[in-house]
Design an enzyme around this catalytic site. Structure first.
Site, PDB file in Angstrom:
ATOM      1  N   ARG A  56      -6.355 -35.142 -25.873  1.00 28.77           N
ATOM      2  CA  ARG A  56      -5.674 -34.732 -24.648  1.00 28.77           C
ATOM      3  C   ARG A  56      -4.763 -35.864 -24.183  1.00 28.77           C
ATOM      4  NH1 ARG A  56      -6.648 -35.272 -19.084  1.00 28.77           N
ATOM      5  NH2 ARG A  56      -5.986 -33.485 -17.838  1.00 28.77           N
ATOM      6  N   SER A 101      -9.911 -23.256 -20.512  1.00 27.11           N
ATOM      7  CA  SER A 101     -10.471 -23.841 -19.293  1.00 27.11           C
ATOM      8  C   SER A 101     -10.650 -22.759 -18.234  1.00 27.11           C
ATOM      9  CB  SER A 101      -9.545 -24.932 -18.745  1.00 27.11           C
ATOM     10  OG  SER A 101      -9.471 -26.022 -19.629  1.00 27.11           O
ATOM     11  N   LYS A 144      -8.815 -36.213 -13.993  1.00 30.23           N
ATOM     12  CA  LYS A 144      -7.774 -35.187 -14.015  1.00 30.23           C
ATOM     13  C   LYS A 144      -7.189 -35.047 -12.625  1.00 30.23           C
ATOM     14  CE  LYS A 144      -6.966 -30.463 -15.648  1.00 30.23           C
ATOM     15  NZ  LYS A 144      -7.571 -29.220 -16.148  1.00 30.23           N
TER      16      LYS A 144
END
Length: 214
Positions: free
Chosen positions: A48, A117, A146
């Site tokens: 990611r 997600s 995040k």
């Protein structure tokens, strides 16, 4: 490995490591982090990376994909279907603002391992309808990894997730201090960033997680 092998990893290994933000990795580059995760026995790694350009990510992800394939580790690309196809990733994980799983499937083919997600019951139902192989569910706790994280999941969504027909990977603020509470509730898969790649000794971090879950 087949898609069934990747599902098996998800069902049998509680540790799902997410890497890619080198700011969280104590100065280590992503390839070295991947090597460390593999050495620690992690069998599911998600890449990611939000801060590098496409070609740099391609070169890096391709190297990590080769490492994972050499060690029978499932390698999942976050967000980028084109990058996943180009580097030979085993799977693709998409968020609510990315291409839906059914579009990813059309682009990447029937054998790609797809995760979505989710934060709500409706999002879990939609992910299944779109053909996802698993869902990421969270955040379970407040998270600093995040910037655009959703609100912590509701009790109702938690109850639904515990009986959901697809594998559920919990995520968001999971640490040594709280992972056992999720396990005791019935969850069996835990995606972590800072709790693993943010530790100086990743091998020890993974061992500690596995010990707590025994």
């Amino acid at each position: 490995m087949t898609k069934e092998d990747h599902v098996k990893h998800l069902l049998e290994d509680p540790v799902y490591a997410i890497m890619g933000n080198e700011e969280l990795c104590l100065g280590r580059n992503n390839v070295d982090v991947a090597k460390g995760l593999i050495a620690a026995g992690v069998t599911i790694i998600q890449y990611r990376e939000k801060h590098k350009k496409w070609r740099a990510k391609y070169e890096e992800a391709s190297a990590i994909a080769r490492l994972c394939h050499d060690h029978d580790v499932t390698f999942i690309m976050n967000d980028s279907t084109d990058l996943a196809i180009a580097c030979g990733a085993d799977g693709i994980h998409v968020g609510q603002d990315d291409a839906p799983a059914q579009v990813v499937r059309q682009l990447a083919g029937p054998d790609v391992f797809i995760g979505v997600s989710t934060n709500t019951i409706d999002e879990m139902k939609q992910a299944k309808a779109d053909g996802a192989d698993y869902v990421g569910f969270g955040p379970m706790f407040p998270t600093q990894s995040k910037d655009d994280a959703d609100d912590v999941v509701s009790k109702e969504a938690k109850a639904f997730a515990l009986n959901f027909s697809l594998p559920v990977v919990t995520i968001g603020g999971i640490s040594l201090d709280n992972i056992r509470s999720l396990y005791d509730e019935g969850f069996r898969s835990f995606a972590m960033i800072s709790a693993i790649v943010g530790k100086k000794d990743m091998n020890q971090a993974v061992a500690d997680i596995r010990r707590i879950l025994q």
